[in-house]
Design a protein around this motif. Structure first.
Motif, PDB file in Angstrom:
ATOM      1  N   TRP A   1       0.841  -1.207   0.000  1.00 42.32           N
ATOM      2  CA  TRP A   1       0.000   0.000   0.000  1.00 42.32           C
ATOM      3  C   TRP A   1       0.870   1.248   0.000  1.00 42.32           C
ATOM      4  N   LEU A  36      -5.627   1.689  -3.956  1.00 44.04           N
ATOM      5  CA  LEU A  36      -5.781   0.549  -3.052  1.00 44.04           C
ATOM      6  C   LEU A  36      -5.186  -0.666  -3.755  1.00 44.04           C
ATOM      7  N   LEU A  79      -4.333  -5.684  -0.166  1.00 40.41           N
ATOM      8  CA  LEU A  79      -5.219  -5.436   0.981  1.00 40.41           C
ATOM      9  C   LEU A  79      -6.037  -6.680   1.311  1.00 40.41           C
ATOM     10  N   ILE A 101     -12.674  -0.669   8.011  1.00 41.83           N
ATOM     11  CA  ILE A 101     -11.834   0.161   7.151  1.00 41.83           C
ATOM     12  C   ILE A 101     -12.482   1.530   7.054  1.00 41.83           C
ATOM     13  N   LEU A 142     -11.617   5.155   5.357  1.00 39.99           N
ATOM     14  CA  LEU A 142     -10.725   5.931   4.481  1.00 39.99           C
ATOM     15  C   LEU A 142     -11.369   7.257   4.102  1.00 39.99           C
ATOM     16  N   PHE A 157      -7.760   8.934  -2.489  1.00 35.57           N
ATOM     17  CA  PHE A 157      -7.585   7.630  -3.119  1.00 35.57           C
ATOM     18  C   PHE A 157      -8.407   7.581  -4.403  1.00 35.57           C
ATOM     19  N   ILE A 190     -11.957  -0.327  -6.833  1.00 34.67           N
ATOM     20  CA  ILE A 190     -11.836  -1.090  -5.601  1.00 34.67           C
ATOM     21  C   ILE A 190     -11.367  -2.504  -5.950  1.00 34.67           C
ATOM     22  N   LEU A 219     -10.714  -7.581  -1.939  1.00 27.14           N
ATOM     23  CA  LEU A 219     -11.404  -7.265  -0.693  1.00 27.14           C
ATOM     24  C   LEU A 219     -12.427  -8.345  -0.335  1.00 27.14           C
ATOM     25  N   LEU A 277     -15.534   4.380   2.431  1.00 24.40           N
ATOM     26  CA  LEU A 277     -14.659   4.851   1.354  1.00 24.40           C
ATOM     27  C   LEU A 277     -15.058   6.252   0.909  1.00 24.40           C
ATOM     28  N   ASN A 315     -13.618  10.388  -1.631  1.00 19.68           N
ATOM     29  CA  ASN A 315     -12.378  10.084  -2.319  1.00 19.68           C
ATOM     30  C   ASN A 315     -12.595  10.280  -3.818  1.00 19.68           C
TER      31      ASN A 315
END
Length: 413
Positions: free
Chosen positions: A68, A122, A126, A135, A137, A142, A146, A150, A161, A164
């Motif tokens: 990351w 990302l 991860l 999580i 963020l 970012f 995605i 995940l 998320l 972003n």
């Protein structure tokens, strides 16, 4: 054994929720408060060092965080400066606790990079953080899509998320997360339709507002278990679908919804916030709304609604904010004519067709709409093509509506 695992999972989630800044302030915060004594008992996990030398999960976490860090290209607050060496539990924004399946093993249970202003991607690595419950963020830079890896985060309970620069279609990988309870992807650049499967998951909160989602809201929304659903500031069209009676907050601001308000809205007896402003809705206010005894905020502004504003709505016992400005209502019944006299009550009836009230539309504007019949037939089956007449001929004054100052908390928009 199974019940023990489930109990342990929720205790771990409570620990992480209490350690981090929560991204929302709904009644479900009581869940975390209920387990505060457990979190206090385990608080020392956050502060002690853990070596990954004999812990394969921490070694995997080290690989993930280093991958990351390599795709972070801007970190103006030096948030990830100490992401060096194998002691990942000492990294900024990383929270560790005991593993669910083995209390003797320490694992990474949470990542909180909220408001760090980090720019980057990302990475697929991860997916190595298989013990993550949370999580966060929120408010970074970012971008990209995605990662599908995940799907390995089978214990993930909260995913935030928001705010972003993520792109692409709805991240369907979240649909494979079996324990996900809270989903917040607002303020990104996601586009296309929402998958119906989203509303078959047992989620408590769904935030998809301020993206580029299109098409109709899936008709199976009524099967959702969510208490909070926010669709604001997208490009959803069609009629208002049926909703589940678990809802406490429903926000559909600034879309392209058409048709009449369904009577079924009045069956959402838990509703505290209902905001349907800045759409193309027509017809009257359903009298069934008079049964929403918990409703605190009702915003119907900037639509093409007409008819009478009834006493039943104005007398709702919990109502503190009622906005129906920029519509074509022609009469306020009883107490509705004098709501401004109620102490602490916010009320806005401007730009309607109300006789003897200030700041109303002209007779020309009103007659151009009110002389045309309203037909709700297209939407009576719970979602159709819209009203029987097209609003294209609507006067310009009714089209140019500002949407930058909603009457409820900014986080909803």
């Amino acid at each position: 054994m199974a019940s023990s695992m489930v109990s342990s999972f929720f205790f771990t989630c409570a620990l992480v929720l209490l350690l981090l800044h929560m991204p929302f302030s709904f009644n479900n915060l009581a869940l975390a408060a209920k387990h505060s004594s457990f979190a206090a008992h385990h608080y020392h996990h956050r502060h002690r060092s853990h070596s990954s030398a004999s812990n394969s999960r921490l070694r995997q976490a080290y690989v993930a965080f280093q991958a990351w860090k390599r795709v972070i290209y801007s970190d103006p607050r030096n948030f990830t400066t100490n992401w060096v060496g194998p002691s990942v539990c000492n990294y900024s924004g990383v929270f560790c606790t005991e593993a669910l399946d083995d209390p003797k093993i320490t694992v990474v249970a949470g990542v909180d990079l909220n408001h760090a202003d980090i720019a980057g991607f990302l990475p697929k690595e991860l997916g190595l953080l298989t013990d993550l419950a949370l999580i966060h963020l929120n408010s970074n830079r970012f971008c990209g899509i995605i990662p599908e890896t995940l799907a390995n985060l089978t214990l993930l309970y909260e995913l935030d998320l928001s705010n972003n620069r993520f792109v692409g279609p709805f991240p369907t990988v979240v649909l494979s997360l079996p324990t996900l309870n809270y989903l917040d992807i607002r303020y990104n650049e996601f586009e296309g339709p929402l998958p119906p499967e989203l509303f078959s998951k047992k989620l408590d909160a769904i935030f998809v507002n301020s993206n580029r989602f299109t098409k109709m809201i899936p008709t199976n929304l009524g099967s959702s278990t969510a208490s909070v659903v926010v669709f604001a500031n997208n490009k959803f069209g069609g009629c208002i679908p049926k909703f589940a009676n678990t809802l406490e907050e429903l926000v559909l601001i600034n879309n392209s919804l058409t048709g009449c308000l369904p009577q079924e809205l009045g069956f959402l007896y838990k509703l505290r916030v209902l905001d349907l402003s800045s759409n193309n809705l027509i017809g009257p206010i359903p009298y069934s709304l008079a049964g929403l005894s918990h409703l605190e905020q009702l915003n119907l502004g900037h639509n093409m609604l007409s008819g009478i504003v009834s006493d039943g709505v104005c007398l709702l016992p919990s109502l503190a904010n009622f906005t129906f400005s920029y519509n074509f209502f022609c009469e306020e019944e009883g107490i509705c004519q004098n709501l401004t006299s109620r102490r602490g009550f916010t009320f806005d009836d401007r730009r309607n067709c109300l006789p003897d009230k200030p700041f109303q539309r002209s007779k020309k504007e009103c007659s151009a709409v009110l002389e045309r019949p309203v037909d709700c037939f297209c939407c009576t089956s719970g979602g159709g093509a819209g009203p029987a007449f097209a609003p294209a001929a609507m006067p310009p004054a009714a089209v140019a509506v500002p949407v930058s100052t909603p009457s409820i908390a900014p986080s909803y928009t």
